[in-house]
Design an enzyme around this catalytic site. Structure first.
Site, PDB file in Angstrom:
ATOM      1  CG  PHE A   1       0.913 -17.014  -4.799  1.00  0.00           C
ATOM      2  CD1 PHE A   1       1.650 -16.833  -3.638  1.00  0.00           C
ATOM      3  CD2 PHE A   1      -0.354 -17.550  -4.698  1.00  0.00           C
ATOM      4  CE1 PHE A   1       1.125 -17.175  -2.412  1.00  0.00           C
ATOM      5  CE2 PHE A   1      -0.886 -17.893  -3.485  1.00  0.00           C
ATOM      6  CZ  PHE A   1      -0.137 -17.700  -2.327  1.00  0.00           C
TER       7      PHE A   1
ATOM      8  CG  ASP B   1      -3.187 -10.979   3.301  1.00  0.00           C
ATOM      9  OD1 ASP B   1      -2.993 -11.672   4.321  1.00  0.00           O
ATOM     10  OD2 ASP B   1      -2.349 -10.183   2.846  1.00  0.00           O
TER      11      ASP B   1
ATOM     12  CB  THR C   1      -0.592 -17.936 -10.206  1.00  0.00           C
ATOM     13  OG1 THR C   1      -0.612 -18.249  -8.806  1.00  0.00           O
ATOM     14  CG2 THR C   1      -2.022 -17.719 -10.692  1.00  0.00           C
TER      15      THR C   1
ATOM     16  CD  GLU D   1      -6.226  -6.620  -7.348  1.00  0.00           C
ATOM     17  OE1 GLU D   1      -5.998  -5.894  -6.371  1.00  0.00           O
ATOM     18  OE2 GLU D   1      -6.223  -7.874  -7.307  1.00  0.00           O
TER      19      GLU D   1
ATOM     20  CE  LYS E   1       2.925 -11.494  12.992  1.00  0.00           C
ATOM     21  NZ  LYS E   1       3.699 -10.264  13.287  1.00  0.00           N
TER      22      LYS E   1
ATOM     23  CG  ASN F   1     -13.512  -2.275  -0.591  1.00  0.00           C
ATOM     24  OD1 ASN F   1     -12.928  -3.338  -0.402  1.00  0.00           O
ATOM     25  ND2 ASN F   1     -14.375  -1.766   0.283  1.00  0.00           N
TER      26      ASN F   1
END
Length: 314
Positions: free
Chosen positions: A294, A187, A292, A137, A191, A164
């Site tokens: 989320f 993520d 979670t 992370e 779009k 990364n």
């Protein structure tokens, strides 16, 4: 750096464009470029940039004084030291881990990528104390929150790296060292023009294939049906992986069919014929993956959760 454009919770790992948007240094004309980087011409001269999506959007790193002290106390042990290259989240080629020395014993290695606050890592590690866990992370406060739990509950099989993820796979993890790689709720970049920033791409899967043992697993989850379909298509097309649940939930029971029928991604419901997912292949929910805050929020909003599990074949 761009702001997170899908969810404000830090559970998501995210990606940046592989372009001059993320310059990492000004090389000399003869300086070699390591794996994962490329030289590009800019108005300010030649720069070295990452050549593929990264596993994050860099965010505010403020932490409480107590967690800052905890971080300092555990740096070099639970928080793994990293040789940097061109940026704060980069990983230099000389950073390869000795798995046995790092964890103090030889055990199956689980790599959890984009852990956010570390709920999945912690749940997995406490359920399987006989396995080694590496939490990857760049959101330091998230890792610090995980570290707080690890320290207070004396969990000894978790190590963390602030870096990364593609570079961790390139330079820190030895070939065929991992039993599993987890990527939960990266993520989705919904779009169309940003789809190139999604983490699950052929190059990333090449990296995962390198570090996985033959027979090792990659586990994924998302609440975005368009991304779930891309994940499935990309993994199905990769020669190193096979779906462990082919055809499962195909047809009317598929979460993809239901998401299309209800237009959960774009607000445009499709007809039953257009919505039908004839392929399926969705895995059962992984037993140690916790719900979670989320994910609970996504479910309350009527979103569908997609799980995928693929095995490294050769």
């Amino acid at each position: 750096m761009p702001a997170h454009n899908h969810h404000d919770a830090p559970e998501h790992s995210s990606t940046q464009p592989p372009s001059g948007d993320d310059p990492t240094g000004q090389p000399s004309a003869t300086q070699p470029v390591p794996a994962g980087y490329q030289k590009v011409e800019t108005r300010d001269g030649v720069k070295i940039v990452r050549d593929a999506p990264v596993s994050f959007v860099r965010r505010e790193l403020a932490m409480s004084a107590n967690r800052q002290r905890l971080w300092q106390d555990h740096t070099g042990t639970t928080i793994l030291p990293v040789s940097r290259l061109f940026g704060q989240t980069s990983v230099a080629p000389q950073s390869q881990l000795n798995i046995t020395e790092t964890w103090g014993h030889d055990a199956p290695l689980i790599i959890d990528i984009g852990v956010g606050h570390g709920e999945s890592t912690f749940a997995g590690a406490t359920a399987h104390p006989d396995k080694n866990f590496l939490a990857v992370e760049v959101y330091r406060p998230g890792l610090a929150k995980l570290l707080d739990r690890v320290d207070s509950e004396n969990v000894t099989n978790i190590r963390m790296v602030e870096a990364n993820a593609p570079e961790v796979l390139d330079h820190m993890v030895p070939e065929h060292a991992a039993a599993e790689v987890w990527v939960f709720f990266s993520d989705p970049w919904p779009k169309t023009r940003y789809h190139k920033r999604r983490l699950i791409q052929p190059k990333f899967l090449d990296r995962v294939a390198r570090v996985l043992q033959i027979g090792g697993l990659i586990r994924l989850a998302t609440d975005w049906s368009h991304y779930a379909m891309q994940m499935r298509d990309t993994l199905d097309a990769h020669p190193a992986f096979k779906n462990l649940h082919p055809s499962r939930l195909a047809g009317k029971t598929s979460p993809l069919t239901l998401a299309r029928l209800h237009g959960t991604d774009d607000g445009t419901p499709l007809s039953e014929a257009e919505a039908l997912d004839a392929i399926g292949g969705w895995a059962p929910r992984f037993e140690t993956r916790p719900v979670t805050s989320f994910e609970a929020k996504a479910q309350r909003a009527g979103r569908y959760i997609f799980d995928l599990t693929y095995q490294r074949t050769d």
